[in-house]
Design a protein around this motif. Sequence first.
Motif, PDB file in Angstrom:
ATOM      1  N   LEU A 131     -26.432   1.200   9.649  1.00  0.00           N
ATOM      2  CA  LEU A 131     -25.596   1.481   8.488  1.00  0.00           C
ATOM      3  C   LEU A 131     -24.322   2.215   8.894  1.00  0.00           C
ATOM      4  CD1 LEU A 131     -28.367   2.607   5.964  1.00  0.00           C
ATOM      5  CD2 LEU A 131     -27.151   0.420   5.995  1.00  0.00           C
ATOM      6  N   ASP A 132     -24.462   3.156   9.818  1.00  0.00           N
ATOM      7  CA  ASP A 132     -23.302   3.897  10.282  1.00  0.00           C
ATOM      8  C   ASP A 132     -22.253   2.950  10.868  1.00  0.00           C
ATOM      9  OD1 ASP A 132     -24.343   6.334   9.530  1.00  0.00           O
ATOM     10  OD2 ASP A 132     -25.155   6.790  11.512  1.00  0.00           O
ATOM     11  N   TYR A 133     -22.720   1.936  11.580  1.00  0.00           N
ATOM     12  CA  TYR A 133     -21.797   0.972  12.173  1.00  0.00           C
ATOM     13  C   TYR A 133     -21.152   0.090  11.107  1.00  0.00           C
ATOM     14  CZ  TYR A 133     -20.025  -2.864  15.029  1.00  0.00           C
ATOM     15  OH  TYR A 133     -19.217  -3.816  15.596  1.00  0.00           O
ATOM     16  N   GLN A 134     -21.976  -0.443  10.206  1.00  0.00           N
ATOM     17  CA  GLN A 134     -21.462  -1.368   9.190  1.00  0.00           C
ATOM     18  C   GLN A 134     -20.550  -0.686   8.181  1.00  0.00           C
ATOM     19  OE1 GLN A 134     -21.929  -4.617   9.411  1.00  0.00           O
ATOM     20  NE2 GLN A 134     -23.357  -4.488  11.138  1.00  0.00           N
ATOM     21  N   TYR A 135     -20.790   0.614   7.928  1.00  0.00           N
ATOM     22  CA  TYR A 135     -20.029   1.332   6.901  1.00  0.00           C
ATOM     23  C   TYR A 135     -19.183   2.458   7.503  1.00  0.00           C
ATOM     24  CZ  TYR A 135     -22.795  -1.377   3.682  1.00  0.00           C
ATOM     25  OH  TYR A 135     -23.372  -2.437   3.009  1.00  0.00           O
ATOM     26  N   SER A 136     -18.784   2.268   8.729  1.00  0.00           N
ATOM     27  CA  SER A 136     -17.929   3.246   9.389  1.00  0.00           C
ATOM     28  C   SER A 136     -16.642   3.441   8.596  1.00  0.00           C
ATOM     29  CB  SER A 136     -17.594   2.772  10.803  1.00  0.00           C
ATOM     30  OG  SER A 136     -16.660   3.625  11.418  1.00  0.00           O
ATOM     31  N   GLY A 137     -16.296   4.707   8.361  1.00  0.00           N
ATOM     32  CA  GLY A 137     -15.075   5.023   7.632  1.00  0.00           C
ATOM     33  C   GLY A 137     -15.239   5.054   6.130  1.00  0.00           C
ATOM     34  N   LYS A 138     -16.427   4.680   5.626  1.00  0.00           N
ATOM     35  CA  LYS A 138     -16.690   4.705   4.192  1.00  0.00           C
ATOM     36  C   LYS A 138     -17.392   6.000   3.806  1.00  0.00           C
ATOM     37  CE  LYS A 138     -15.196   0.483   4.124  1.00  0.00           C
ATOM     38  NZ  LYS A 138     -13.824   0.194   3.632  1.00  0.00           N
ATOM     39  N   GLY A 139     -17.244   6.406   2.550  1.00  0.00           N
ATOM     40  CA  GLY A 139     -17.906   7.608   2.077  1.00  0.00           C
ATOM     41  C   GLY A 139     -19.411   7.462   2.099  1.00  0.00           C
ATOM     42  N   ASN A 198     -23.592  -9.565   3.973  1.00  0.00           N
ATOM     43  CA  ASN A 198     -22.417 -10.075   4.689  1.00  0.00           C
ATOM     44  C   ASN A 198     -21.969  -9.138   5.797  1.00  0.00           C
ATOM     45  OD1 ASN A 198     -20.495 -12.102   5.148  1.00  0.00           O
ATOM     46  ND2 ASN A 198     -18.956 -11.038   3.911  1.00  0.00           N
ATOM     47  N   TRP A 199     -22.932  -8.662   6.595  1.00  0.00           N
ATOM     48  CA  TRP A 199     -22.629  -7.785   7.712  1.00  0.00           C
ATOM     49  C   TRP A 199     -22.236  -8.590   8.942  1.00  0.00           C
ATOM     50  CZ3 TRP A 199     -27.499  -4.099   7.764  1.00  0.00           C
ATOM     51  CH2 TRP A 199     -27.416  -3.218   6.676  1.00  0.00           C
ATOM     52  N   SER A 200     -21.559  -7.925   9.861  1.00  0.00           N
ATOM     53  CA  SER A 200     -21.424  -8.461  11.203  1.00  0.00           C
ATOM     54  C   SER A 200     -22.755  -8.263  11.926  1.00  0.00           C
ATOM     55  CB  SER A 200     -20.301  -7.735  11.951  1.00  0.00           C
ATOM     56  OG  SER A 200     -20.579  -6.335  12.033  1.00  0.00           O
ATOM     57  N   THR A 201     -22.882  -8.797  13.125  1.00  0.00           N
ATOM     58  CA  THR A 201     -24.136  -8.659  13.873  1.00  0.00           C
ATOM     59  C   THR A 201     -24.498  -7.183  14.001  1.00  0.00           C
ATOM     60  OG1 THR A 201     -23.678 -10.661  15.130  1.00  0.00           O
ATOM     61  CG2 THR A 201     -25.320  -9.141  16.041  1.00  0.00           C
ATOM     62  N   PRO A 202     -25.684  -6.775  13.540  1.00  0.00           N
ATOM     63  CA  PRO A 202     -26.027  -5.344  13.540  1.00  0.00           C
ATOM     64  C   PRO A 202     -26.295  -4.817  14.951  1.00  0.00           C
ATOM     65  CG  PRO A 202     -27.370  -6.581  11.960  1.00  0.00           C
ATOM     66  CD  PRO A 202     -26.698  -7.580  12.857  1.00  0.00           C
ATOM     67  N   PHE A 203     -25.841  -3.602  15.195  1.00  0.00           N
ATOM     68  CA  PHE A 203     -26.197  -2.851  16.388  1.00  0.00           C
ATOM     69  C   PHE A 203     -27.086  -1.692  15.972  1.00  0.00           C
ATOM     70  CE2 PHE A 203     -22.051  -4.664  17.406  1.00  0.00           C
ATOM     71  CZ  PHE A 203     -22.231  -5.148  18.684  1.00  0.00           C
ATOM     72  N   TYR A 204     -27.937  -1.243  16.877  1.00  0.00           N
ATOM     73  CA  TYR A 204     -28.713  -0.042  16.567  1.00  0.00           C
ATOM     74  C   TYR A 204     -29.141   0.654  17.851  1.00  0.00           C
ATOM     75  CZ  TYR A 204     -32.904  -2.945  17.456  1.00  0.00           C
ATOM     76  OH  TYR A 204     -33.849  -3.774  18.008  1.00  0.00           O
TER      77      TYR A 204
END
Length: 280
Positions: free
Chosen positions: A21-29, A181-187
């Motif tokens: 989630l941190d990767y997909q929503y980087s820069g979001k509140g 509609n995410w990009s390929t997830p990293f974790y």
Amino acid sequence: MERLRFLHIPKTAGTTFTTCLDYQYSGKGHFVFKGAVQYDVMRFKELPEKEKQKVILFTGHAPILTGLEEADTAKIITFLRNPISRVKSFIQHISEGKSPEYLKGPFNLDEFLESGTKDLENLQTKMLINKGPFALSTLIDSMSKSEARDLALNNLFNVVAEYGLQEYFDESLILFSSALNWSTPFYTSLNKKDSSRLLEFKQKHLDRIAELNSIDIEVYNAAKIRFLETLESPRFDKSKLQRLKYVNSLKSPHKYVWNTWYAFYRLRRRVRRYFGDESS
């Protein structure tokens, strides 16, 4: 961007999933429920209106209904886990001293299983039906076993937008990424148990855990059947699964870039929280 809420049931790989989630929503509140729902709701309401509007992602330990409109109307996703495995992981976590508030003295497995700790008993069902404290037993105790199970499954299948299973972590990520509609997830795997301090669970302990989680077991089994059917449907993209496994493998150069980025991201979030930015 549509608001999203991750309903984080403890010990279901949620901490690791949060790295995605941190990767997909980087820069979001980002707003985190810390487990005391009334306090969490108050914290959010006290934020400046501008900061509230920035929050796109809600995470943390809170039941399906929080009483906070912004979170309760967001699209909800969650993870479930085999109840026996979940409780074993929770107990292992406690035995390592990671949550000392659960203990009043030296850890004893037999005593802890009889302690009445709410997190030991049907927690996944509670979080799928509760409003208020996420481990509270008031609602589930007022219902028959079948009523609690059916309400939990109705909420899981009809209120939660998408769910995954901890035992099928990568497959779950593919379902989430397709739906959102995410990009390929990293974790990055986090919150691992201490292999040098593993508890020995005897059959009597497993039987007691099963007894305490009889509703969760029925909910999980029904959820697993539907989940596995989805994996066999055209909706599930197996080619994306192979790509995800590659980019998250140790041999993938993408993963080294990701690890560097994520270390920086976590440091930045700690700094922002230290200076009082609750929504970061």
